[in-house]
Design an enzyme around this catalytic site. Structure first.
Site, mmCIF file in Angstrom:
data_model
loop_
_atom_site.group_PDB
_atom_site.id
_atom_site.type_symbol
_atom_site.label_atom_id
_atom_site.label_comp_id
_atom_site.label_asym_id
_atom_site.label_seq_id
_atom_site.Cartn_x
_atom_site.Cartn_y
_atom_site.Cartn_z
ATOM 1 N N TYR A 55 26.384 -39.803 6.501
ATOM 2 C CA TYR A 55 26.933 -38.593 7.146
ATOM 3 C C TYR A 55 27.809 -37.788 6.189
ATOM 4 O O TYR A 55 27.825 -36.551 6.239
ATOM 5 C CB TYR A 55 27.675 -38.966 8.438
ATOM 6 C CG TYR A 55 26.688 -39.355 9.507
ATOM 7 C CD1 TYR A 55 26.372 -40.691 9.760
ATOM 8 C CD2 TYR A 55 25.977 -38.369 10.193
ATOM 9 C CE1 TYR A 55 25.408 -41.040 10.684
ATOM 10 C CE2 TYR A 55 25.011 -38.710 11.127
ATOM 11 C CZ TYR A 55 24.723 -40.042 11.356
ATOM 12 O OH TYR A 55 23.747 -40.376 12.269
ATOM 13 N N HIS A 111 23.425 -33.857 20.776
ATOM 14 C CA HIS A 111 23.482 -35.026 19.894
ATOM 15 C C HIS A 111 24.751 -35.058 19.055
ATOM 16 O O HIS A 111 24.826 -35.778 18.057
ATOM 17 C CB HIS A 111 22.249 -35.066 18.974
ATOM 18 C CG HIS A 111 20.989 -35.370 19.720
ATOM 19 N ND1 HIS A 111 19.745 -35.095 19.226
ATOM 20 C CD2 HIS A 111 20.799 -35.919 20.948
ATOM 21 C CE1 HIS A 111 18.832 -35.480 20.110
ATOM 22 N NE2 HIS A 111 19.437 -35.962 21.159
HETATM 23 C C1 BV8 Z 1 18.700 -42.498 24.701
HETATM 24 C C2 BV8 Z 1 21.976 -37.289 15.920
HETATM 25 C C3 BV8 Z 1 19.113 -43.876 26.492
HETATM 26 C C4 BV8 Z 1 22.279 -38.215 14.817
HETATM 27 C C5 BV8 Z 1 19.789 -37.911 16.807
HETATM 28 C C6 BV8 Z 1 11.820 -42.963 26.071
HETATM 29 C C7 BV8 Z 1 12.749 -42.425 26.940
HETATM 30 C C8 BV8 Z 1 14.102 -42.366 26.588
HETATM 31 C C9 BV8 Z 1 14.534 -42.844 25.345
HETATM 32 C C10 BV8 Z 1 13.601 -43.383 24.500
HETATM 33 C C11 BV8 Z 1 12.263 -43.445 24.852
HETATM 34 N N1 BV8 Z 1 11.601 -44.029 23.839
HETATM 35 C C12 BV8 Z 1 12.488 -44.331 22.837
HETATM 36 C C13 BV8 Z 1 13.697 -43.947 23.233
HETATM 37 C C14 BV8 Z 1 14.914 -44.101 22.452
HETATM 38 C C15 BV8 Z 1 15.173 -42.938 21.510
HETATM 39 C C16 BV8 Z 1 13.965 -42.219 21.067
HETATM 40 O O1 BV8 Z 1 13.608 -41.181 21.636
HETATM 41 N N2 BV8 Z 1 13.359 -42.724 19.998
HETATM 42 C C17 BV8 Z 1 12.218 -42.048 19.429
HETATM 43 C C18 BV8 Z 1 12.217 -42.308 17.917
HETATM 44 C C19 BV8 Z 1 10.962 -42.560 20.100
HETATM 45 N N3 BV8 Z 1 16.090 -42.018 22.124
HETATM 46 C C20 BV8 Z 1 17.393 -42.304 22.083
HETATM 47 O O2 BV8 Z 1 17.837 -43.330 21.602
HETATM 48 C C21 BV8 Z 1 18.346 -41.278 22.684
HETATM 49 N N4 BV8 Z 1 19.187 -41.953 23.613
HETATM 50 O O3 BV8 Z 1 17.549 -42.446 25.000
HETATM 51 O O4 BV8 Z 1 19.638 -43.150 25.409
HETATM 52 C C22 BV8 Z 1 20.246 -44.343 27.261
HETATM 53 C C23 BV8 Z 1 20.119 -44.333 28.624
HETATM 54 C C24 BV8 Z 1 21.172 -44.767 29.363
HETATM 55 C C25 BV8 Z 1 22.331 -45.185 28.724
HETATM 56 C C26 BV8 Z 1 22.436 -45.168 27.353
HETATM 57 C C27 BV8 Z 1 21.392 -44.761 26.593
HETATM 58 C C28 BV8 Z 1 19.270 -40.672 21.651
HETATM 59 C C29 BV8 Z 1 18.493 -39.840 20.682
HETATM 60 C C30 BV8 Z 1 19.479 -39.087 19.794
HETATM 61 C C31 BV8 Z 1 19.525 -39.714 18.430
HETATM 62 N N5 BV8 Z 1 20.307 -38.854 17.529
HETATM 63 N N6 BV8 Z 1 20.528 -37.094 16.043
HETATM 64 C C32 BV8 Z 1 21.887 -37.650 13.493
HETATM 65 O O5 BV8 Z 1 21.495 -36.463 13.411
HETATM 66 O O6 BV8 Z 1 21.970 -38.406 12.510
HETATM 67 S S1 BV8 Z 1 18.121 -37.679 16.896
HETATM 68 C C33 BV8 Z 1 17.648 -36.734 15.591
HETATM 69 O O7 BV8 Z 1 16.271 -36.876 15.520
HETATM 70 C C34 BV8 Z 1 17.859 -35.274 15.812
HETATM 71 O O8 BV8 Z 1 19.034 -34.957 16.455
HETATM 72 C C35 BV8 Z 1 16.661 -34.866 16.599
HETATM 73 O O9 BV8 Z 1 16.879 -34.976 17.947
HETATM 74 C C36 BV8 Z 1 15.672 -35.884 16.198
HETATM 75 C C37 BV8 Z 1 14.728 -35.250 15.248
HETATM 76 O O10 BV8 Z 1 14.026 -34.412 15.999
HETATM 77 P P1 BV8 Z 1 13.748 -32.932 15.510
HETATM 78 O O11 BV8 Z 1 14.992 -32.129 15.642
HETATM 79 O O12 BV8 Z 1 12.559 -32.523 16.267
HETATM 80 O O13 BV8 Z 1 13.471 -33.021 13.965
HETATM 81 P P2 BV8 Z 1 12.123 -33.526 13.265
HETATM 82 O O14 BV8 Z 1 12.395 -33.697 11.823
HETATM 83 O O15 BV8 Z 1 11.569 -34.676 14.065
HETATM 84 O O16 BV8 Z 1 11.112 -32.298 13.466
HETATM 85 C C38 BV8 Z 1 11.361 -31.100 12.782
HETATM 86 C C39 BV8 Z 1 10.423 -30.093 13.379
HETATM 87 O O17 BV8 Z 1 10.691 -28.837 12.774
HETATM 88 C C40 BV8 Z 1 8.963 -30.396 13.104
HETATM 89 O O18 BV8 Z 1 8.216 -30.139 14.264
HETATM 90 C C41 BV8 Z 1 8.589 -29.431 11.998
HETATM 91 O O19 BV8 Z 1 7.243 -29.007 12.102
HETATM 92 C C42 BV8 Z 1 9.499 -28.274 12.287
HETATM 93 N N7 BV8 Z 1 9.849 -27.461 11.123
HETATM 94 C C43 BV8 Z 1 10.070 -27.871 9.850
HETATM 95 N N8 BV8 Z 1 10.370 -26.788 9.089
HETATM 96 C C44 BV8 Z 1 10.349 -25.699 9.901
HETATM 97 C C45 BV8 Z 1 10.018 -26.125 11.199
HETATM 98 N N9 BV8 Z 1 9.897 -25.280 12.228
HETATM 99 C C46 BV8 Z 1 10.130 -23.966 11.979
HETATM 100 N N10 BV8 Z 1 10.456 -23.483 10.761
HETATM 101 C C47 BV8 Z 1 10.573 -24.315 9.712
HETATM 102 N N11 BV8 Z 1 10.885 -23.811 8.502
#
Ligand code: BV8
Length: 237
Positions: A55, A111
């Site tokens: 971070y 987040h």
């Molecule tokens: C939770 C902060 C439950 C930290 C982040 C099913 C249901 C519920 C939960 C889950 C589930 N299955 C699994 C889970 C758990 C998990 C999850 O979803 N895992 C995934 C991997 C499957 N979820 C969690 O753990 C969440 N919490 O569910 O809690 C709970 C319930 C009750 C009580 C307690 C708990 C918490 C998730 C948050 C984690 N923290 N960030 C940090 O930043 O270090 S997540 C982090 O990754 C980001 O914040 C963001 O959310 C995520 C990345 O996603 P994107 O923002 O989409 O980024 P990415 O790189 O993936 O994509 C970029 C996009 O931009 C692409 O599409 C690309 O094409 C595009 N792009 C690139 N360049 C450009 C562009 N677009 C336009 N112009 C450009 N130039």
């Protein structure tokens, strides 16, 4: 009254020089860190120094970057809609402050925020622009080594979920910008919108994991696609 709900992800900040989570391996900051391993409470408990380093590198990088035209366009959309009695509800998955620095006044950081630290003892949330270390002292309770980044890690509950769900349910349009649709519960918002009969639009560099759930798709770099979309919304509203 027209209500537009916008969800942004790492892609909106990519052209400002901030890494995305699933971008090309080896691009910039993400070459040496695996967010899926480090953005967890378990990683922080096991090796707080490594998580702080992850971070700290992002915080230092953020302080050298600036908003891009996509952030500026959303700030303009907020202002112009408000002038006509309409409303923008902006939720970001990003922990950077580029929306605020572009002029957005109301941003929900579901987040958390990279430029804030939280005390695990007294729960104080404080602005924090320097490196966070295991030796850092809480400015409120003066506890040593109790501060963590004020961000939501995998397995932790995102912030403001009730407010977000309420705002989504009364929106007329749901727009996801620069998000891969791979992290829940944010990735589930589009399904919630569709179930409520709300029109959905995705603006992305390329199709996201849940692209087929969107009524409209617009592809291209956010710094170009978002200003064009905002202009159209303001001309048509
Ligand atoms: C939770 C902060 C439950 C930290 C982040 C099913 C249901 C519920 C939960 C889950 C589930 N299955 C699994 C889970 C758990 C998990 C999850 O979803 N895992 C995934 C991997 C499957 N979820 C969690 O753990 C969440 N919490 O569910 O809690 C709970 C319930 C009750 C009580 C307690 C708990 C918490 C998730 C948050 C984690 N923290 N960030 C940090 O930043 O270090 S997540 C982090 O990754 C980001 O914040 C963001 O959310 C995520 C990345 O996603 P994107 O923002 O989409 O980024 P990415 O790189 O993936 O994509 C970029 C996009 O931009 C692409 O599409 C690309 O094409 C595009 N792009 C690139 N360049 C450009 C562009 N677009 C336009 N112009 C450009 N130039």
């Amino acid at each position: 009254m027209m209500r537009i709900f916008v969800l942004t992800g790492a892609g909106i900040s990519a052209e400002s020089g901030l890494g995305t989570f699933r971008g090309k391996p080896g691009d910039g900051l993400w070459a040496k860190f695996d967010p899926m391993k480090l953005a967890t409470p378990e990683a922080f408990a096991a090796d707080p120094g490594a998580v702080h380093a992850f971070y700290n590198a992002r915080r230092n990088n953020l302080l050298t970057t600036k908003p891009n035209p996509a952030h500026v366009a959303l700030a303009r959309l907020e202002t112009e809609l408000a002038k006509r009695g309409d409303k923008l509800f902006l939720v970001t998955q990003n922990i950077d402050n580029l929306h605020e620095r572009a002029g957005s006044r109301r941003v929900i950081h579901m987040h958390g925020e990279l430029l804030k630290a939280r005390c695990t003892q007294c729960q104080a949330v404080v602005s924090w622009h320097d490196d966070l270390e295991t030796t850092s002292v809480c400015p409120r309770c003066e506890q040593i080594s109790a501060l963590r980044p004020h961000v939501v890690w995998f397995g932790e509950m995102p912030f403001e979920m009730d407010m977000i769900s309420d705002a989504l349910s009364i929106s007329d349009l749901f727009v996801a910008i620069g998000t891969s649709g791979s992290v829940y519960p944010a990735a589930g918002f589009v399904a919630q919108a569709r179930a409520a009969g709300i029109r959905t639009c995705e603006i992305n560099l390329d199709a996201s994991d849940n692209a087929d759930l969107f009524d409209d798709q617009r592809y291209g770099p956010a710094s170009e696609a978002v200003p064009v979309w905002v202009e159209e919304v303001l001309l048509s509203a």
